[in-house]
Design a protein around this motif. Structure first.
Motif, PDB file in Angstrom:
ATOM      1  N   PRO A 118       0.824  -1.201   0.000  1.00 47.03           N
ATOM      2  CA  PRO A 118       0.000   0.000   0.000  1.00 47.03           C
ATOM      3  C   PRO A 118       0.861   1.255   0.000  1.00 47.03           C
ATOM      4  O   PRO A 118       1.835   1.355   0.756  1.00 47.03           O
ATOM      5  CB  PRO A 118      -0.818  -0.108   1.296  1.00 47.03           C
ATOM      6  CG  PRO A 118      -0.109  -1.088   2.144  1.00 47.03           C
ATOM      7  CD  PRO A 118       0.737  -1.956   1.267  1.00 47.03           C
ATOM      8  N   GLY A 122       3.070   6.552   9.196  1.00 41.92           N
ATOM      9  CA  GLY A 122       3.735   6.582   7.901  1.00 41.92           C
ATOM     10  C   GLY A 122       5.016   7.400   7.902  1.00 41.92           C
ATOM     11  O   GLY A 122       5.347   8.094   8.874  1.00 41.92           O
ATOM     12  N   HIS A 148       7.935  -0.497   4.118  1.00 40.65           N
ATOM     13  CA  HIS A 148       6.934  -1.550   4.249  1.00 40.65           C
ATOM     14  C   HIS A 148       7.428  -2.669   5.174  1.00 40.65           C
ATOM     15  O   HIS A 148       6.680  -3.162   6.024  1.00 40.65           O
ATOM     16  CB  HIS A 148       6.604  -2.102   2.860  1.00 40.65           C
ATOM     17  CG  HIS A 148       5.576  -3.175   2.868  1.00 40.65           C
ATOM     18  ND1 HIS A 148       4.304  -3.004   3.374  1.00 40.65           N
ATOM     19  CD2 HIS A 148       5.635  -4.479   2.436  1.00 40.65           C
ATOM     20  CE1 HIS A 148       3.621  -4.125   3.260  1.00 40.65           C
ATOM     21  NE2 HIS A 148       4.406  -5.035   2.698  1.00 40.65           N
ATOM     22  N   LYS A 203       5.814   0.523   8.194  1.00 38.59           N
ATOM     23  CA  LYS A 203       5.429   1.921   7.987  1.00 38.59           C
ATOM     24  C   LYS A 203       4.642   2.069   6.687  1.00 38.59           C
ATOM     25  O   LYS A 203       4.874   1.336   5.721  1.00 38.59           O
ATOM     26  CB  LYS A 203       6.667   2.822   7.912  1.00 38.59           C
ATOM     27  CG  LYS A 203       7.521   2.812   9.174  1.00 38.59           C
ATOM     28  CD  LYS A 203       6.828   3.565  10.291  1.00 38.59           C
ATOM     29  CE  LYS A 203       7.712   3.664  11.527  1.00 38.59           C
ATOM     30  NZ  LYS A 203       7.079   4.443  12.606  1.00 38.59           N
ATOM     31  N   LEU A 204       3.721   3.038   6.653  1.00 39.12           N
ATOM     32  CA  LEU A 204       2.973   3.331   5.441  1.00 39.12           C
ATOM     33  C   LEU A 204       3.771   4.321   4.587  1.00 39.12           C
ATOM     34  O   LEU A 204       4.030   5.444   5.027  1.00 39.12           O
ATOM     35  CB  LEU A 204       1.600   3.929   5.775  1.00 39.12           C
ATOM     36  CG  LEU A 204       0.766   4.379   4.570  1.00 39.12           C
ATOM     37  CD1 LEU A 204       0.363   3.176   3.713  1.00 39.12           C
ATOM     38  CD2 LEU A 204      -0.482   5.147   5.035  1.00 39.12           C
ATOM     39  N   TRP A 219      -7.299  -1.089   3.803  1.00 39.68           N
ATOM     40  CA  TRP A 219      -5.975  -1.597   4.216  1.00 39.68           C
ATOM     41  C   TRP A 219      -5.921  -1.945   5.706  1.00 39.68           C
ATOM     42  O   TRP A 219      -5.202  -2.849   6.113  1.00 39.68           O
ATOM     43  CB  TRP A 219      -4.895  -0.573   3.933  1.00 39.68           C
ATOM     44  CG  TRP A 219      -4.613  -0.310   2.485  1.00 39.68           C
ATOM     45  CD1 TRP A 219      -4.848  -1.166   1.442  1.00 39.68           C
ATOM     46  CD2 TRP A 219      -4.050   0.872   1.935  1.00 39.68           C
ATOM     47  NE1 TRP A 219      -4.464  -0.581   0.267  1.00 39.68           N
ATOM     48  CE2 TRP A 219      -3.963   0.665   0.526  1.00 39.68           C
ATOM     49  CE3 TRP A 219      -3.611   2.088   2.462  1.00 39.68           C
ATOM     50  CZ2 TRP A 219      -3.466   1.638  -0.342  1.00 39.68           C
ATOM     51  CZ3 TRP A 219      -3.097   3.045   1.609  1.00 39.68           C
ATOM     52  CH2 TRP A 219      -3.030   2.827   0.221  1.00 39.68           C
TER      53      TRP A 219
END
Length: 318
Positions: A8, A33, A93, A97-98, A315
């Motif tokens: 994502p 993120g 990822h 983390k986003l 998600w």
């Protein structure tokens, strides 16, 4: 998440001065993120004020990647960006983390998220120097006309002032016999490894955006843009800076060919034109979820709408 699933990625895009960086930071804080810049000029060291790099205060503790790391003398291509940004996304990822892209360089965002494959083409330094001299003597239009003769699509797509990109397009054809347009078509055949959520910022009233741009330029001047431009343009490797809005417009003033007021007005004008080109580019992408800002919307409402758009991806569902 299963290893075979797509990664994502959120991307916050839109015109200059629209508030992309602030929104990206807010999303990062809410969704664990980190931010990957998608700005072709913020990568360079020394160009801080003119490229509107986020300050430590504006970052609010959120790590930012691909900002302020490249030397002005270093050639940096879209392929270089895609390679580095792809590594960043994978690392983020794996750390849970986003990844959040933020920036207005549409070619960077599209090339990365659509997984465009760049073939290695040998650089012909002699040819590049010859074309650069030609553009300097006769103006960039001469490169545009040459490119039109064998690759009209690229000639239409590349901005006439982006001399480096024009030279690259001509170089690719002369060294391989294949146009840049054909290379791009071939490169889109590999599926993307990303499940992307694109959020675009625009304004109901275009004048509202233009007022923000004008105000930002005034603030840049107060923060020392003139001093920064003088330092950057005095360097022997300042050719890159001459492609960036906010620097080349000050050159006539530094050479006593116009007043400071005229130079600043030119920065504002070129920034507004750039914003229009960015919007034209991004509006061609049907995958972008637009947030249209008007005078009644505060930042909290913009952030709320962004979170609603992301939540539709599912998600983070249990």
């Amino acid at each position: 998440m299963d290893r075979n699933e797509k990664i994502p990625v959120v991307a916050v895009v839109g015109p200059t001065a629209s508030g992309k960086s602030r929104l990206a930071v807010e999303i990062a804080l809410r969704l664990n993120g980190e931010i990957i810049s998608a700005d072709s000029m913020q990568i360079y060291k020394g160009m801080n004020i003119g490229t509107a790099k986020p300050t430590e205060q504006e970052m609010r503790g959120v790590p930012h990647h691909l900002i302020d790391f490249a030397d002005l003398s270093r050639p940096f291509s879209v392929a270089d960006y895609v390679s580095l940004a792809s590594q960043c996304i994978t690392e983020l990822h794996l750390r849970g983390k986003l990844p959040i892209l933020a920036g207005g360089t549409g070619l960077y965002v599209r090339s990365l998220l659509q997984n465009i494959q760049f073939t290695e083409t040998d650089r012909d330094e002699k040819l590049r120097e010859e074309l650069a001299r030609k553009a300097e003597r006769e103006g960039p239009e001469v490169l545009v006309e040459e490119l039109k003769s064998f690759d009209p699509e690229s000639a239409e797509r590349i901005h006439p002032h982006n001399i480096g990109r024009l030279i690259r397009a001509i170089e690719i054809y002369r060294t391989t016999g294949v146009t840049m347009t054909e290379q791009l078509e071939r490169s889109k055949q590999a599926p993307s490894p990303y499940d992307s959520c694109l959020i675009g910022l625009d304004f109901k009233d275009r004048q509202m955006l233009y007022d923000r741009i004008n105000l930002r330029v005034d603030l840049m001047m107060k923060e020392g843009l003139l001093r920064e431009a003088k330092e950057v343009l005095s360097r022997p490797d300042s050719q890159t800076a001459l492609q960036a809005i906010g620097y080349k417009e000050l050159l006539p003033y530094l050479n006593d060919r116009c007043t400071l007021e005229e130079a600043v007005e030119r920065i504002k004008q070129e920034s507004r034109r750039y914003a229009k080109r960015q919007l034209t580019w991004f509006r061609r992408d049907a995958n972008i979820n637009w947030i249209i800002i008007d005078e009644t919307m505060d930042f909290d409402l913009v952030a709320q709408q962004a979170m609603q758009i992301i939540s539709r991806k599912g998600w983070f569902d249990e």
